[in-house]
Design an enzyme around this catalytic site. Structure first.
Site, mmCIF file in Angstrom:
data_model
loop_
_atom_site.group_PDB
_atom_site.id
_atom_site.type_symbol
_atom_site.label_atom_id
_atom_site.label_comp_id
_atom_site.label_asym_id
_atom_site.label_seq_id
_atom_site.Cartn_x
_atom_site.Cartn_y
_atom_site.Cartn_z
ATOM 1 C CB SER B 143 89.174 35.448 -29.755
ATOM 2 O OG SER B 143 88.837 36.371 -29.089
ATOM 3 C CE1 TYR B 156 93.801 37.606 -31.606
ATOM 4 C CE2 TYR B 156 91.433 38.654 -31.374
ATOM 5 C CZ TYR B 156 92.720 37.351 -30.981
ATOM 6 O OH TYR B 156 92.539 37.234 -29.449
#
Lengths: 78, 252
Positions: B143, B156
């Site tokens: 990501s 994350y």
């Protein structure tokens, strides 16, 4: 969860002193209701209550009672 | 006419195939001629993906990738039925927003287990004799949060950043086995999962997020195209790379 338990969790979210939140405050009084607190509150409510809160709903909350109301019957009155 | 991304006679496993980017990737790969092995936790959703695939001879298996130690044996079983794999797309993963003040070690461990440990074990499983074909290609889903930061995203980010670097090390370790390892790093893509997240935000917050993407939010097909490019012969000379798909998000 009881209202008292909720207030202790809210203190953690706001990084307020233990037992400092009584439940009749406005969010403006609490001073630390900023974007990280909102993010933390949403995550806490999701994890501890299984409730997914929309930021728009949260944005209209003005005081601690409004936050409690958002969780409805997940919080008992005692 | 040639199609440099054709995948005829290739067998490709896609994890997280029950929704979003994983589902769209499976659909595109089938349209390019691949046989798919769809992996997810929800049989009903997986079958919906299956129904959208072109061609036949696809397989569906429900499996929970948090059973890390089971992964190698499980993949061996799956491929003994399907034949060896030419590709693996690991699209399953957890999304997670937690400021430090309410982060627990359990939160972090669960996230790392699914997003990082399972990714490494999938590679461990893929390289087993008979599981992958003569040449193989693995694509991970990182990501932009693995490349740049954002408040509330530390755990994350750490998990997605780990994928960027484990891709490089695995690319080196597996090159002698003719296995390429790459990664894609998308910014926000409109999926059911991100839609649910956007619904939780105020209109101002949504505008703010959109403004960070000069080309607007992505579509699942934008990511699927890049994954197909890395899997197909178009990716023959590419390994250890992270391809950023972000509509300009990290150009700032």
């Amino acid at each position: 969860m009881t209202q008292q338990e909720f207030l202790r969790e809210l203190e953690e979210v706001l990084e307020a002193d233990a037992e400092s939140i009584k439940g009749d405050e406005t969010l403006a009084d609490l001073g630390s209701w900023d974007s990280l607190a909102v993010m933390s509150f949403i995550a806490m409510v999701d994890e501890n209550y299984g409730v997914t809160l929309a930021a728009s709903k949260l944005a209209s909350a003005k005081n601690v009672e409004d936050l409690i109301a958002l969780l409805g019957d997940k919080i008992s009155n005692t | 006419m040639i199609n440099p991304m054709e995948l005829i006679d290739r067998t490709i496993m896609v994890t997280g195939a029950s929704s979003g980017i994983g589902r769209e990737t499976a659909i595109l790969l089938s349209q390019l001629g691949a046989r798919l092995i769809l992996i997810g936790r929800n049989a009903e959703q997986l079958n919906k993906t299956l129904a959208s695939l072109e061609g036949t001879a696809h397989h569906v298996y429900t499996f929970d990738l948090s059973n890390i130690d089971e992964i190698p044996r499980w993949m061996k079983e799956v491929t003994s039925a399907s034949g060896p794999l030419h590709g693996l797309v690991h699209s399953a993963g957890l999304q997670f927003t937690r400021p430090l003040r309410i982060m627990s070690s359990e939160n972090i461990e669960e996230l790392m287990r699914v997003n990082v440990t399972a990714a490494i074990f999938l590679a461990k499983a893929f390289r087993q004799k008979g599981v992958s074909a003569d040449s193989g290609s693995i694509v991970y889903l990182s990501s932009v949060m693995g490349l740049v930061g954002q408040s509330g995203q530390s755990a994350y980010s750490a998990s997605k950043g780990a994928l960027v670097t484990l891709t490089k090390s695995l690319a080196l370790e597996l090159s002698r086995e003719n296995i390429r390892v790459n990664c894609v790093a998308p910014a926000m893509v409109t999926t059911e999962m991100s839609g649910k997240m956007l619904e939780l935000l105020t209109p101002e917050q949504v505008l703010q997020i959109e403004a960070m993407h000069p080309l607007g939010l992505g579509r699942p097909r934008d990511v699927a195209n890049a994954i197909a490019f890395l899997l197909a012969d178009t990716g023959r000379w590419i390994t250890g790379t992270t391809l950023v798909l972000d509509g300009g998000y990290t150009a700032h």
